[in-house]
Design a protein around this motif. Structure first.
Motif, PDB file in Angstrom:
ATOM      1  N   VAL B   2      12.931   1.346   4.201  1.00 40.79           N
ATOM      2  CA  VAL B   2      11.413   1.720   4.261  1.00 40.79           C
ATOM      3  C   VAL B   2      10.954   2.914   3.401  1.00 40.79           C
ATOM      4  O   VAL B   2      11.663   3.751   3.327  1.00 40.79           O
ATOM      5  CB  VAL B   2      11.432   2.096   5.822  1.00 40.79           C
ATOM      6  CG1 VAL B   2      10.053   2.425   6.124  1.00 40.79           C
ATOM      7  CG2 VAL B   2      11.784   1.167   6.489  1.00 40.79           C
ATOM      8  N   GLN B   5       6.930   8.197   3.943  1.00 41.00           N
ATOM      9  CA  GLN B   5       5.527   8.393   4.025  1.00 41.00           C
ATOM     10  C   GLN B   5       5.105   9.295   2.816  1.00 41.00           C
ATOM     11  O   GLN B   5       4.275   9.170   2.086  1.00 41.00           O
ATOM     12  CB  GLN B   5       5.242   9.369   5.233  1.00 41.00           C
ATOM     13  CG  GLN B   5       3.479   9.619   5.562  1.00 41.00           C
ATOM     14  CD  GLN B   5       3.468   9.927   7.026  1.00 41.00           C
ATOM     15  OE1 GLN B   5       3.905   9.291   7.938  1.00 41.00           O
ATOM     16  NE2 GLN B   5       2.391  10.780   6.919  1.00 41.00           N
ATOM     17  N   LEU B   8       4.979   7.221  -0.220  1.00 39.84           N
ATOM     18  CA  LEU B   8       3.682   6.637  -0.472  1.00 39.84           C
ATOM     19  C   LEU B   8       2.401   7.504  -0.855  1.00 39.84           C
ATOM     20  O   LEU B   8       1.726   7.431  -1.564  1.00 39.84           O
ATOM     21  CB  LEU B   8       3.305   6.062   1.057  1.00 39.84           C
ATOM     22  CG  LEU B   8       1.935   5.311   1.342  1.00 39.84           C
ATOM     23  CD1 LEU B   8       1.650   4.319   0.285  1.00 39.84           C
ATOM     24  CD2 LEU B   8       1.569   5.030   2.761  1.00 39.84           C
ATOM     25  N   TYR B   9       2.580   8.774  -0.158  1.00 41.41           N
ATOM     26  CA  TYR B   9       1.630   9.970  -0.829  1.00 41.41           C
ATOM     27  C   TYR B   9       1.630  10.031  -2.269  1.00 41.41           C
ATOM     28  O   TYR B   9       0.688  10.113  -2.931  1.00 41.41           O
ATOM     29  CB  TYR B   9       1.919  11.225   0.054  1.00 41.41           C
ATOM     30  CG  TYR B   9       0.946  11.352   1.164  1.00 41.41           C
ATOM     31  CD1 TYR B   9       0.104  12.434   1.148  1.00 41.41           C
ATOM     32  CD2 TYR B   9       1.118  10.617   2.414  1.00 41.41           C
ATOM     33  CE1 TYR B   9      -0.995  12.405   2.463  1.00 41.41           C
ATOM     34  CE2 TYR B   9       0.470  10.662   3.278  1.00 41.41           C
ATOM     35  CZ  TYR B   9      -0.697  11.707   3.370  1.00 41.41           C
ATOM     36  OH  TYR B   9      -1.544  11.665   4.648  1.00 41.41           O
ATOM     37  N   LEU B  12       0.311   7.262  -4.020  1.00 39.09           N
ATOM     38  CA  LEU B  12      -1.030   7.272  -4.251  1.00 39.09           C
ATOM     39  C   LEU B  12      -1.757   8.506  -5.093  1.00 39.09           C
ATOM     40  O   LEU B  12      -2.759   8.179  -5.910  1.00 39.09           O
ATOM     41  CB  LEU B  12      -1.551   7.143  -2.808  1.00 39.09           C
ATOM     42  CG  LEU B  12      -1.279   6.099  -1.943  1.00 39.09           C
ATOM     43  CD1 LEU B  12      -1.870   6.262  -0.667  1.00 39.09           C
ATOM     44  CD2 LEU B  12      -2.155   4.678  -2.629  1.00 39.09           C
ATOM     45  N   GLN B  13      -0.908   9.583  -5.116  1.00 33.02           N
ATOM     46  CA  GLN B  13      -1.462  10.816  -5.959  1.00 33.02           C
ATOM     47  C   GLN B  13      -1.377  10.474  -7.299  1.00 33.02           C
ATOM     48  O   GLN B  13      -2.106  10.671  -8.201  1.00 33.02           O
ATOM     49  CB  GLN B  13      -0.599  12.023  -5.315  1.00 33.02           C
ATOM     50  CG  GLN B  13      -1.124  12.490  -4.071  1.00 33.02           C
ATOM     51  CD  GLN B  13      -0.202  13.719  -3.581  1.00 33.02           C
ATOM     52  OE1 GLN B  13       1.177  13.712  -3.997  1.00 33.02           O
ATOM     53  NE2 GLN B  13      -0.548  14.321  -2.520  1.00 33.02           N
ATOM     54  N   VAL B  15      -1.566   7.488  -8.661  1.00 30.76           N
ATOM     55  CA  VAL B  15      -2.620   6.557  -8.738  1.00 30.76           C
ATOM     56  C   VAL B  15      -3.769   7.431  -9.029  1.00 30.76           C
ATOM     57  O   VAL B  15      -4.790   6.969 -10.261  1.00 30.76           O
ATOM     58  CB  VAL B  15      -3.062   5.387  -7.926  1.00 30.76           C
ATOM     59  CG1 VAL B  15      -4.232   4.553  -8.216  1.00 30.76           C
ATOM     60  CG2 VAL B  15      -1.872   4.542  -7.816  1.00 30.76           C
ATOM     61  N   ALA B  25       1.055   0.136  -9.519  1.00 27.56           N
ATOM     62  CA  ALA B  25       1.299   0.548  -7.944  1.00 27.56           C
ATOM     63  C   ALA B  25       1.207  -0.725  -6.930  1.00 27.56           C
ATOM     64  O   ALA B  25       1.871  -0.632  -6.065  1.00 27.56           O
ATOM     65  CB  ALA B  25       0.067   1.373  -7.491  1.00 27.56           C
ATOM     66  N   LEU B  29       4.054  -1.783  -4.279  1.00 25.28           N
ATOM     67  CA  LEU B  29       3.557  -2.152  -2.786  1.00 25.28           C
ATOM     68  C   LEU B  29       4.027  -3.491  -2.442  1.00 25.28           C
ATOM     69  O   LEU B  29       4.262  -3.876  -1.401  1.00 25.28           O
ATOM     70  CB  LEU B  29       2.283  -1.864  -2.587  1.00 25.28           C
ATOM     71  CG  LEU B  29       1.718  -0.212  -2.763  1.00 25.28           C
ATOM     72  CD1 LEU B  29       0.396   0.004  -2.845  1.00 25.28           C
ATOM     73  CD2 LEU B  29       2.572   0.315  -1.405  1.00 25.28           C
ATOM     74  N   GLU B  35       8.579  -4.176   3.136  1.00 22.77           N
ATOM     75  CA  GLU B  35       9.346  -2.904   3.430  1.00 22.77           C
ATOM     76  C   GLU B  35       8.422  -1.788   3.534  1.00 22.77           C
ATOM     77  O   GLU B  35       9.179  -0.790   4.035  1.00 22.77           O
ATOM     78  CB  GLU B  35       9.846  -2.761   1.801  1.00 22.77           C
ATOM     79  CG  GLU B  35      11.148  -3.387   1.420  1.00 22.77           C
ATOM     80  CD  GLU B  35      11.673  -2.874   0.192  1.00 22.77           C
ATOM     81  OE1 GLU B  35      11.566  -2.258  -0.421  1.00 22.77           O
ATOM     82  OE2 GLU B  35      12.407  -3.969  -0.335  1.00 22.77           O
ATOM     83  N   LEU B  37       6.824  -1.164   6.135  1.00 19.29           N
ATOM     84  CA  LEU B  37       6.636  -1.103   7.527  1.00 19.29           C
ATOM     85  C   LEU B  37       7.029   0.627   7.994  1.00 19.29           C
ATOM     86  O   LEU B  37       8.367   0.875   7.660  1.00 19.29           O
ATOM     87  CB  LEU B  37       7.491  -1.889   8.485  1.00 19.29           C
ATOM     88  CG  LEU B  37       7.267  -3.336   7.929  1.00 19.29           C
ATOM     89  CD1 LEU B  37       8.324  -4.165   8.720  1.00 19.29           C
ATOM     90  CD2 LEU B  37       5.645  -3.601   8.292  1.00 19.29           C
ATOM     91  N   ASP B  38       6.208   1.271   8.426  1.00 15.06           N
ATOM     92  CA  ASP B  38       6.690   2.649   9.001  1.00 15.06           C
ATOM     93  C   ASP B  38       7.116   2.239  10.530  1.00 15.06           C
ATOM     94  O   ASP B  38       6.472   2.743  11.529  1.00 15.06           O
ATOM     95  CB  ASP B  38       5.342   3.549   9.031  1.00 15.06           C
ATOM     96  CG  ASP B  38       5.806   5.021   9.323  1.00 15.06           C
ATOM     97  OD1 ASP B  38       7.144   5.310   9.326  1.00 15.06           O
ATOM     98  OD2 ASP B  38       5.114   5.862   9.040  1.00 15.06           O
TER      99      ASP B  38
END
Lengths: 251, 251, 251, 251, 251, 251, 251, 251
Positions: B2, B5, B8-9, B12-13, B15, B25, B29, B35, B37-38
């Motif tokens: 997984v 978090q 993921l941050y 996105l940062q 990007v 990106a 994803l 994969e 799934l939190d």
């Protein structure tokens, strides 16, 4: 082969007349163990005492076969035919004056005896009625008075409880139910007499052709319950009739 | 594995900072379907909303194993341990303040929530009480008020009928019975709420370890009955608790 | 026999008028235990509160029988008829304005109530749809809003997961599956509400007419699952409706 | 609902364009666990890699239903239809060019791939051939070469032993037998490769619809045997095809 | 009795030397059908090619019996002993250098071969781990690399989904689960390789000693699943090893 | 493939002629284990010694298939065809002179051998007669004299006892019964010879298609009873014939 | 809760005294359907009429529990305790004067009533005697005279036939047998009275814990047989006692 | 009660002496149907002809009970005791000179008769040997020569084929196997004599205590196989002995 009564007489007469020695006669009587049974006596004895009709299990027999068997048996009294389809019943009707119960698939050749005592027959649902009709018809053909309480299953307990009088004063009860078969336990918990439980093949899925009701009834937590085969209304009525017959007439 | 978090941050940062292209990106994803799934979120969410304790199935685990699992779980709230023998319970008691129900073989590490609503738990016989205690303890640990009606089986219908009030006004009923399992049908016929039936392995012979009661309950002719596994008091209480929780508080 | 209300009044009036002594009246009331049940009251009470239609199990009844029963019942409200073949439905249509669902073999005589709340009905495969339609129709006839998710079995997990929203926000779910019956466990693992599992007789070989799915569902390792009889879409919907009704209207 | 690829792109573009903050985007991606699955990807991926045709289970579907499903699926490749009666096959033939195997009740819409490797399919008796034909057709449709050894059951061991060559050099064997199902054990004792056993419902009496062969095969005393459902020729061929595909082409 | 190689040589030499006529020699070779099998050759052949250890089923054998059998077998290579209790393992340890896995009740006399390829072994719960350990140990003793994913049952789907990478890239998977046995279907729905399902006897009540999981797995709606006997971790690993061996080394 | 006799001769001649070395010949003979079996020899040998007809299991084969198989087999002797419907028998009759037993659904192409010894075949009821006729016909086709005692079930013990002579002097008895299957135990208790019991599928309800009679017979408390499959009259007669053949002719 | 007799009196007195209106009283009596049942009356009534002792099922209860229950019950008469181990019996003996039957694991606290009528109890083998002793002891405790015929199974028919007198003149017979359970059919074929069959768990292998005998007895081809649960000697005796009680004393 | 021989003589002498009239004598002889059976004669007759020892089923009997029964029986010849634990055997040894087989749990009090003919006993695995030893010991005690072929199961077919000589020349074969029970079919396919199959409870999981092997053997596709109860080595040997005895001595 069974030794006939006349042969036994003749043998003994020959002994008495010294024509046959004791040893020879003993040998004849001993030689064939079991053979001396006057077997027919048993059945005759039973019929005489009870007025019980002969019974033919109609399933798997052709109309012609049933007719020819009936012809032989009805000479000595009435004949009860179970599992008799409407088609075969129609064929039979051309030969004998019969009373036929279409729902119970059962017929009587001969007349119903005068009803005595009382057998209570109750069912859980309306789908169990054919089995109940087989039982009721059989019971009547065996000389019993019958009270029927149909569709009094435990899911609507008030219907059953509204017949408490009949249940609590019965001599013997036949409880017929499919699905979860709980009727037998509830009835036996209320009644004070033998309850003969008949599981039926009514239901679907996990009723497994009556297995669910059968197991349920065998495991009844109420005392006084015994069980017959799935859908065996005839067998339940037969035993119930025996029990009803035990009561003194004035009871 | 997984995606965390923080990862993921960071992605996105990157990007946003144009350090990673949109295409790259998207590839990350998309690449591993499922994969992202939190997963832990689901369980946490549920616990927060319901205050449901964690549950440990104690059978087949050593006392040492149970203690070490409990140590982890009890940080986030109370822990319910089912199928816990007295020996293991004693071992546990040395490590945590536990409430233990010896009959139901069940323990709670932590405190019982304030009871709400009402779950009625009834049994056919006294031998079914251990399963009922497992159910009652579970229900209380999940925050439900519990009313118990023990030994109200159908063979003595008057005992059951003397509790009509409780049955007819219940929100949800757990009906526990072995042998012929008829209790569920009778109760459901009287009640006006969901009945969760628990077959028990009580009995002998043709009860086949609870199979008879199980089939009987599945074939219940009364509407509103569903069934859980043989002896599964915990499972019945868990679902009953969900149902009880549906009612508005002022009901 | 049940004491009628008028009889009870008369008896009490006679007591009040000193025409019947207290002792005599007590004797009458005590003499026949159970007899004083005003049984009809129960059913009426239930119908009034819930607007629940009467239900007829159509299998094993002739069209004529169903028509005559319906004639009686529909005076007091709508009538739901399950396991109704297309032929019988056609016969019924000549007498009453009915809504018939051919796939679910189920009909309603009367109008559907306004739908409230929500019941999610999902199936493992397309072959399970007839059972699901029986459930959906029943649920609607009992006044519930219904969401159907068909063919979302576990062999194609993505189909199920694409409906996570509906599953995670449901009040009550009916999970219908044959073969290995795994749908119930997977759904219950995702959902946060009672799951009523319906095994179906879909399959062949070692599915043994639904036994495989039934056992699988009873042994679900997920909490919150209970099970009804094989192919019993009606029963699942009936209990689900009771649960849905528990929720406050504004929920 | 599944997030579409275009939506994912747009979201990331908005992040890159600073129109959406990192926190907002993370929230969207996190909020709905599971939702981001690009599920279709899995199936497509599999089909591309294996050239596996889509499969329709024909039993319980009307010819019309099968035709409309086939219309959709055959756009992306060939379609295999199992349990297809001759009547439905005839109806299908009017719409698509199909290859139909009447004994195996199975059809392919599309062309057979070039055969690779080798799968040996043997049966105990001639009555098991329909299941074997389902397996053989499936295997061919999945791109495997197939060798069939029919009627080589253990009661005439010499017939089986005369094919030792094929058995001892096989990559994977499908052993199909009803009645006592001994073929699987004997074959696995001779062979040096995985044996997939298929019990068939051939037999009568205590074969209980294939249960006897199923249990027999599960209890095989030979190593290397696994079992699929009764009469499941398709399933056996599907797994055998996976195994055959593992071998390097030059083997 | 099997003709020894030396006897065959001698006979042929006598033919070549004209000491035995062609007719006589043919008679000797023909007289006893089947007898000329050089049976030992088969097993030797297999062991040479695979380096497969001999296997002893330890259950029901005394420590003394196991020791004496091991003494004979270990001369030709390593020996795998399944279902070996800790007591017997201790007794064995006094005679041979063994590797013992207490949870899987399994031991190896000899050394593990170098691991090749990869077999994924996953279990539904922690109680299934002993069976998984038997499988993992067997697989390693047969020369396979093993990846274990324990406690990833379907009731907590996120745990399973967090291992999607391992599952989707596996060559062969062993799915071990008791209770409802749904793991096999879910895994096979995600994976793209043969799945060998092992039902376990874990559970209670209607799990009927593993029957529930067994039926569930046989009825799997996912393609590519086959099943071995309840708790048969060894058998699953043996077949998985055969499949893993099919892959080219560089894969 | 099996080495032909001529090939073996040629090989040995080449050895004798020094054209093939001993080593080469040994290699050929050793190379293919099992291959040298002159398998046909077994069957031929058996037929010659016993004059046993070839047997075709007619169920599931078309008339055309049966005719073509019969054409091949009848060249070497008579052919017995079991489970042959009247329709197929009529079709057969157009091609061969056959003797057909409609009740037993069995036919012989060829002539009956001279009867030897004696096999007693008894049935519990008249419904068991079709199975008995299959057995009697088979026994006669295999060259045995047959005595039939039909409808001598234990509910009317006198009917059975009136045949004590036949039972106590039999060489081998076939006891055929459905329902409770008690006939086998009672007969074996009286007789002094092997009793082969055949459970029949006659009955209803808890007879479960012959399971009840099967279990009953397997649990016979009388020594000397063995059991064949439900309704397997052929199998019982086949073994009985083997036993009858063991007796010296003058016995 | 059940309305007490005193409350009913008070209410009626208030009506008579005009302190409560007719309407109010009717409301109280009607409000709670079922509630007015003076339930205890039923049981008391039954005990008074029959002198039937209270029954405690001893299995699963501790000695302490049995003692405390017995203390309450024995105030109103004798107490029968079934399934009572020797250890618990010893503990009981310290508190009450009990009669204990070690073979039948059954005890009576109190005195045996004078024996009336006659119940014949027969067993197939010596291993069935414990069940027979439970039945015999129960029957005596309920006031019946008992005749026991042990080890008269059908494998040695002469032993049974040598007791024809007792069998043919019985009022009611309890037939107890394990294994193939044929005793019930044979006895019922000879007797002219109800036969209650008790299958026992005696046997091994395919007796499946009494299932074989149970099915056999349910399928009895003799009329007049009903069946109770496996090993349920108590239940058979309870019903037999009811039947015996039906006969007039002078019979 | 059975009329003693001396009483019969006396009665006939009185007839001969005119002390009793023919009518009176006939009445005595007729009065009790069945009663005149000189039952003991049957058993005596059988023992004399066969020299068969008496048999005691040791399971469930105490050592003391077995000793006292043996004391009575051994006066008339040897006594065979089956299912005899080592402890009880030791106790017996103090009273009689016994031969005890610990593996087969079987003992003989008396001497073994001279062995005649030949019975071949083969087992599938080593775990089946205890059942085989029970069979072998029984066969020897009944006067048969015995050849044992242990561990020749079908998974290693070469072991079985290396004993073709013994199998193809046998008079009667007992095939003993657990798990998949395939041995019986393979042996019967090779042999030319009756095969009595004994399923054993050896195995685990889906062997269900021998059920798998039992069904497998009942469904044998080879002719000439009959089956006895699970683990019933004694029963197989008893029938095999009867068959072996049929052969003429010089065979």
């Amino acid at each position: 082969m069974v030794m006939k009564q006349s042969e036994l007489y003749r043998l003994l007469q020959q002994v008495a007349a010294q024509q046959v020695s004791v040893e020879e006669a003993a040998l004849v009587l001993k030689k064939a163990p079991f053979e001396k049974l006057d077997c027919a006596q048993i059945d005759t004895h039973r019929r005489l005492r009870q007025g019980v009709p002969e019974v033919i299990f109609g399933e798997g027999k052709t109309a012609a076969q049933i007719i020819s068997i009936t012809e032989v048996l009805q000479k000595d009294g009435s004949v009860l035919i179970t599992r008799l389809s409407e088609e075969k019943a129609a064929a039979l009707q051309a030969h004998f004056p019969i009373t036929y119960n279409a729902e119970g698939h059962i017929a009587l050749v001969g007349t119903f005896p005068a009803p005595k005592g009382n057998i209570v027959i109750c069912t859980g649902g309306t789908s169990d009625i054919p089995v109940a009709e087989e039982a009721a018809f059989t019971a009547k053909a065996l000389g019993n008075r019958v009270t029927t309480l149909y569709d009094v299953g435990v899911a609507g307990l008030h219907r059953l409880l509204s017949h408490l009088d009949e249940i609590m004063s019965a001599r013997v009860i036949i409880a017929i139910a499919g699905m979860e078969g709980a009727l037998a336990s509830v009835v036996a918990g209320l009644a004070d007499c033998p309850v003969i439980a008949v599981p039926t093949s009514v239901g679907y899925g996990a009723s497994f052709g009556g297995l669910s009701a059968l197991l349920s009834m065998l495991n009844s937590c109420a005392s006084g319950v015994s069980v017959v085969n799935i859908d065996n209304g005839f067998g339940a009525a037969y035993q119930a009739s025996m029990i009803n017959a035990a009561f003194p007439s004035s009871y």
